[in-house]
Design a protein around this motif. Sequence first.
Motif, PDB file in Angstrom:
ATOM      1  N   ASN A 241      43.916  33.246  33.247  1.00  0.00           N
ATOM      2  CA  ASN A 241      45.071  32.508  33.755  1.00  0.00           C
ATOM      3  C   ASN A 241      45.480  33.017  35.129  1.00  0.00           C
ATOM      4  O   ASN A 241      45.780  32.234  36.040  1.00  0.00           O
ATOM      5  CB  ASN A 241      46.244  32.627  32.777  1.00  0.00           C
ATOM      6  CG  ASN A 241      46.185  31.565  31.693  1.00  0.00           C
ATOM      7  OD1 ASN A 241      45.611  30.500  31.903  1.00  0.00           O
ATOM      8  ND2 ASN A 241      46.765  31.853  30.541  1.00  0.00           N
ATOM      9  N   LEU A 242      45.508  34.351  35.292  1.00  0.00           N
ATOM     10  CA  LEU A 242      45.894  34.927  36.587  1.00  0.00           C
ATOM     11  C   LEU A 242      44.925  34.497  37.679  1.00  0.00           C
ATOM     12  O   LEU A 242      45.326  34.105  38.778  1.00  0.00           O
ATOM     13  CB  LEU A 242      45.929  36.459  36.487  1.00  0.00           C
ATOM     14  CG  LEU A 242      47.027  37.061  35.599  1.00  0.00           C
ATOM     15  CD1 LEU A 242      46.952  38.581  35.613  1.00  0.00           C
ATOM     16  CD2 LEU A 242      48.400  36.600  36.071  1.00  0.00           C
ATOM     17  N   VAL A 243      43.636  34.533  37.334  1.00  0.00           N
ATOM     18  CA  VAL A 243      42.618  34.136  38.322  1.00  0.00           C
ATOM     19  C   VAL A 243      42.828  32.682  38.741  1.00  0.00           C
ATOM     20  O   VAL A 243      42.842  32.360  39.929  1.00  0.00           O
ATOM     21  CB  VAL A 243      41.210  34.320  37.724  1.00  0.00           C
ATOM     22  CG1 VAL A 243      40.155  33.690  38.641  1.00  0.00           C
ATOM     23  CG2 VAL A 243      40.895  35.794  37.521  1.00  0.00           C
ATOM     24  N   LEU A 244      43.048  31.812  37.732  1.00  0.00           N
ATOM     25  CA  LEU A 244      43.199  30.387  38.040  1.00  0.00           C
ATOM     26  C   LEU A 244      44.477  30.129  38.823  1.00  0.00           C
ATOM     27  O   LEU A 244      44.523  29.274  39.719  1.00  0.00           O
ATOM     28  CB  LEU A 244      43.192  29.567  36.752  1.00  0.00           C
ATOM     29  CG  LEU A 244      41.842  29.534  36.027  1.00  0.00           C
ATOM     30  CD1 LEU A 244      41.980  28.875  34.660  1.00  0.00           C
ATOM     31  CD2 LEU A 244      40.804  28.801  36.870  1.00  0.00           C
ATOM     32  N   LYS A 245      45.523  30.897  38.482  1.00  0.00           N
ATOM     33  CA  LYS A 245      46.788  30.736  39.195  1.00  0.00           C
ATOM     34  C   LYS A 245      46.616  31.071  40.673  1.00  0.00           C
ATOM     35  O   LYS A 245      47.063  30.334  41.558  1.00  0.00           O
ATOM     36  CB  LYS A 245      47.855  31.655  38.583  1.00  0.00           C
ATOM     37  CG  LYS A 245      48.967  30.877  37.871  1.00  0.00           C
ATOM     38  CD  LYS A 245      49.771  31.755  36.951  1.00  0.00           C
ATOM     39  CE  LYS A 245      50.824  32.581  37.667  1.00  0.00           C
ATOM     40  NZ  LYS A 245      51.658  33.323  36.694  1.00  0.00           N
TER      41      LYS A 245
ATOM     42  N   TYR B 292      46.999  48.688  33.307  1.00  0.00           N
ATOM     43  CA  TYR B 292      47.752  47.563  32.754  1.00  0.00           C
ATOM     44  C   TYR B 292      47.002  46.284  33.087  1.00  0.00           C
ATOM     45  O   TYR B 292      46.020  46.321  33.838  1.00  0.00           O
ATOM     46  CB  TYR B 292      49.182  47.523  33.316  1.00  0.00           C
ATOM     47  CG  TYR B 292      49.242  47.553  34.810  1.00  0.00           C
ATOM     48  CD1 TYR B 292      49.172  46.381  35.560  1.00  0.00           C
ATOM     49  CD2 TYR B 292      49.351  48.771  35.492  1.00  0.00           C
ATOM     50  CE1 TYR B 292      49.197  46.425  36.935  1.00  0.00           C
ATOM     51  CE2 TYR B 292      49.371  48.817  36.871  1.00  0.00           C
ATOM     52  CZ  TYR B 292      49.298  47.636  37.594  1.00  0.00           C
ATOM     53  OH  TYR B 292      49.305  47.676  38.961  1.00  0.00           O
ATOM     54  N   ALA B 293      47.448  45.150  32.533  1.00  0.00           N
ATOM     55  CA  ALA B 293      46.708  43.900  32.716  1.00  0.00           C
ATOM     56  C   ALA B 293      46.622  43.545  34.191  1.00  0.00           C
ATOM     57  O   ALA B 293      47.638  43.421  34.861  1.00  0.00           O
ATOM     58  CB  ALA B 293      47.400  42.783  31.946  1.00  0.00           C
ATOM     59  N   MET B 294      45.437  43.422  34.690  1.00  0.00           N
ATOM     60  CA  MET B 294      45.253  43.006  36.074  1.00  0.00           C
ATOM     61  C   MET B 294      43.918  42.297  36.218  1.00  0.00           C
ATOM     62  O   MET B 294      43.006  42.493  35.441  1.00  0.00           O
ATOM     63  CB  MET B 294      45.322  44.216  37.010  1.00  0.00           C
ATOM     64  CG  MET B 294      44.398  45.348  36.614  1.00  0.00           C
ATOM     65  SD  MET B 294      44.336  46.631  37.863  1.00  0.00           S
ATOM     66  CE  MET B 294      45.831  47.518  37.591  1.00  0.00           C
TER      67      MET B 294
ATOM     68  N   ARG C 253      38.697  45.156  43.484  1.00  0.00           N
ATOM     69  CA  ARG C 253      38.378  46.491  43.958  1.00  0.00           C
ATOM     70  C   ARG C 253      39.500  47.457  43.580  1.00  0.00           C
ATOM     71  O   ARG C 253      39.264  48.562  43.123  1.00  0.00           O
ATOM     72  CB  ARG C 253      38.230  46.440  45.488  1.00  0.00           C
ATOM     73  CG  ARG C 253      37.835  47.774  46.076  1.00  0.00           C
ATOM     74  CD  ARG C 253      37.555  47.611  47.530  1.00  0.00           C
ATOM     75  NE  ARG C 253      36.512  46.597  47.713  1.00  0.00           N
ATOM     76  CZ  ARG C 253      35.601  46.662  48.674  1.00  0.00           C
ATOM     77  NH1 ARG C 253      35.617  47.657  49.531  1.00  0.00           N
ATOM     78  NH2 ARG C 253      34.700  45.717  48.819  1.00  0.00           N
ATOM     79  N   HIS C 254      40.724  46.954  43.736  1.00  0.00           N
ATOM     80  CA  HIS C 254      41.905  47.746  43.404  1.00  0.00           C
ATOM     81  C   HIS C 254      41.861  48.161  41.937  1.00  0.00           C
ATOM     82  O   HIS C 254      42.066  49.331  41.587  1.00  0.00           O
ATOM     83  CB  HIS C 254      43.149  46.895  43.690  1.00  0.00           C
ATOM     84  CG  HIS C 254      44.431  47.552  43.287  1.00  0.00           C
ATOM     85  ND1 HIS C 254      44.862  48.741  43.835  1.00  0.00           N
ATOM     86  CD2 HIS C 254      45.374  47.186  42.372  1.00  0.00           C
ATOM     87  CE1 HIS C 254      46.013  49.083  43.293  1.00  0.00           C
ATOM     88  NE2 HIS C 254      46.346  48.153  42.393  1.00  0.00           N
ATOM     89  N   ALA C 255      41.562  47.193  41.060  1.00  0.00           N
ATOM     90  CA  ALA C 255      41.538  47.472  39.628  1.00  0.00           C
ATOM     91  C   ALA C 255      40.474  48.516  39.311  1.00  0.00           C
ATOM     92  O   ALA C 255      40.705  49.446  38.537  1.00  0.00           O
ATOM     93  CB  ALA C 255      41.282  46.183  38.845  1.00  0.00           C
TER      94      ALA C 255
END
Lengths: 361, 561
Positions: free
Chosen positions: B127-131, B329-331, B335-337
């Motif tokens: 969902n985050l990616v699509l957003k 946490y959810a991410m 690269r940051h993750a």
Amino acid sequence: MDIAIEGLVKEYAGEGRGIRALDGVDLTIPAGTIFTLLGPSGCGKTTLLRCIVGLETPDAGEIRIGGEVVWSKRRGVAVPTEKRGLGMVFQTYAIWPHMSVFDNVGYPLQVRRRPRAEVRDAVARALARVRLEGFEARLATRLSGGQQQRVALARALVAEPRVILFDEPLSNLDAKLREETRKELKSFLGTLGITAVYVTHDRVEALALSDSIAVMQGGRIVEQGSPQKIYFEAGHRFVADFIGRANLVEATVRGHAGGRTQVECALGTLDCQRRDVAVGSTVTLCLRPEFIRPDLPFAGTDRNVVRGEVDSLTFVGEVFEAEIRVATERLLARVDPEARIAQGDRVSFTLAPEHCLLVAA
Amino acid sequence: MGNGRSTLAWLLIAVVGLLTICPVAMLALGSFSTGLTAFGSFTLAKYAAAYGDPALYGVVADTVGFVVGSSLLATVLALFFAYLSTRTDIPLKRLFAIVSLVPMMIPHLLFAVSWALLLNPSNGMLNLVLKDLFALDHAPFNIYSLPGMILVEGLLDMPIAYLIMAPAMASFDVSLEESSHVFGAGNLQTLARITLPVLRPAILAAFTLGVVRSLASFAVPSVIGMPGQVPVLATYIYQMIATGFATDYGKAAAVGMSVLVTSIVLIVVYRRLTAASEKFVTVSGRGYRPAQIALGRARGPLLAVVAAISLVMIVLPVLVLLYTSLVPYAMVPSRHAFAMMSLRHWREVLQDPVSLASLENSLFLGVAGATLGVVLSLFVAWVIVRVKTRAAGLLEGLSYLSFSFPGIVIGVGFMWFFVQTPLYATLTALLIGYIATYLPYGIRPLASAFIQIHTHLEESSRVCGAGTLVTLRRVVAPLLVPGIVSAWILMASMFVRELSLSVVLSRPGTEVLAVQILHFADDGLWGQLSALGMLMIAISTTLVVIAAAVGSRFRALAAQG
């Protein structure tokens, strides 16, 4: 409706290499005949049948049914199976287990969207023909093997197809039922006057049923003709051996005289059926066991008399099968149970020249 | 000899009967009792309370939607897979066998969790990616919904539907379709009038089994349904006994009775259907097997679809869990993750005494339960296959009965039973419950192994001069080992991840892995959940690998004599 096949080729991808199931088949099946494709398993007979009906796609050649091209590589024609208007009886009968007898038989008309009343009448007629009146409501799986076979036949007939194809339809019946059904089928197809193409590996079935037989081997048609011609006058050693029990003896042609061909072999010098083969060439002499009728020896010097000794005698029911040793050959003969012959007896027999068949070595 | 056999049969009937009938009887008795502590005092109050509650009917409606929807999805997907793998020339057929084994490797609970991690509305990764991608203000998908539940449960039940339909399609007599073509029907007409009707019993059987399984399913309703406020019967019953302040085991039992009866009826229907589908197998042709349907240009796209589904079913859940166990946490993966990855969650889990205890308990239950279960199954299977008496028939019926038991319902039944005994809140209680509920999974592979060992094989060994022991060692045991191994694997991997029975029977001190994971999910501790989940998958997989190695080793030894 006649069927014409030209240069038909079909290859299967086998273990690592292509297998030629059909190797350039040319064949004309005249209208209104019972035509049998006969051969050992793997000879291509079923593949040929499946190409005619359209369940198999050939690699080259042409198929015409009643003048209409149904498949042609050259012309780019490929009529799908369902548009060829044929009937077929499968080896497994292919009776649909979820349908009643009525629906099974009526299917060819139902899918062509014929009116209900017409379907009902046609099904009733077809069932009457195969003597299954009153079985309409029965579930197809509640039938015996013989009954399923007749349902399959009724279904093949119901739409009055141009041609009916039979793929070893009797091979799943037991021996006694097979004989009865064969006789029924013969008289039945005779009255119908329809073109029937029949595939079998059973020589007795082929001889008893057919107007014409094509013997196949290795994807080719080896020989073709009436049952009598195939049985008595086969031109190939393979055909002579396959169509009936045969004693095969190597022979050398010595000359032609009086409408006969003379050969020399282990049985001596014999007059045989006339064949146009060069003097001195090697041929195979084919003797059917039923034409070897041994008797106790008599002092004659007639032509075509052979002398030997009874090696063994086996009772097989209607006759004795005798093995007769003549010089280096052992010949199989069928002996009348009443003949007074015992093992070890010296016997002689006369061979009628017309039953001494010469085939290519 | 004959007497000994029938004594054994009756003894086994007593044991298996106790295991399967006891929870059912206790559930029934419990539903007519006033409460756990007042067992046996007859009352109809619980039924009145349960079925007078208007909330129940909303739950039933959702349950029907969930169960029918997911079974339909599973059946349609399985039909597609089975057709491709048995009737066409699609490449990579091994893939299909692997996909059908997945449920043994990835527990349903974790599969559901991984979908929640991907598609939950607040921070689901996809969902985050699509957003981000389409600049949306809302998450495009919400897995916490009835369609979400149907999707996940449907994917989970697909393999079992495949395992039922693939053999039916493989044994399908192709001449039934060919004759339809000969008699004038086209492809679609043949499909509608011949192929699907002939396969109907198998398709219905797959659908029915899907219904039974999704009715019993607890993982998807609890992980996906509860956050989405879509209660189904399983979670409805769970809430009655787990909400802490107002537990009502009587009311739970009263609702559970309906679920249990439905399940048993469906399993009876299922067995009738499979019998019917075998009856449809007709005279088969000799030798001639026509070539498979050439897919031609459709081959590539179809393979891509299969590969995508396989990816979603096997690789994705594991990847999502692994990733979640490593990030703080959810991410969205970036690269940051990746820079922020650490083993923090793993350390926390491995230092958490409750998680460690659950790990230990589940391992014990898996190994001990599977071993005891296989021993019992061995005897039961032998009696079912070899002793042809009424007793053996009864035993067979009994042992398959538990196949239909929804874990949570049967758990409530066991609860009523264990409360009366000193076994309450012990690992032994869980052990007994596990074996009782999963006995058919042990009996099935062993019964088919016994069927393969034709009595003539034993008898000819005797005739050759071998005694009973030698016959056992040289003939029976080697032939049976594969069956034993697969039964053990199946039971052990099911016990290690067992959830629906455990949520009822597990108490402080007898925590098991799946229940602990569920607690993490309730608390939103996704990182720790994922770490523990990865351990669970590792244990399941290790069990499978070890058991397979032991099995092949034994077979090699037996071959040497």
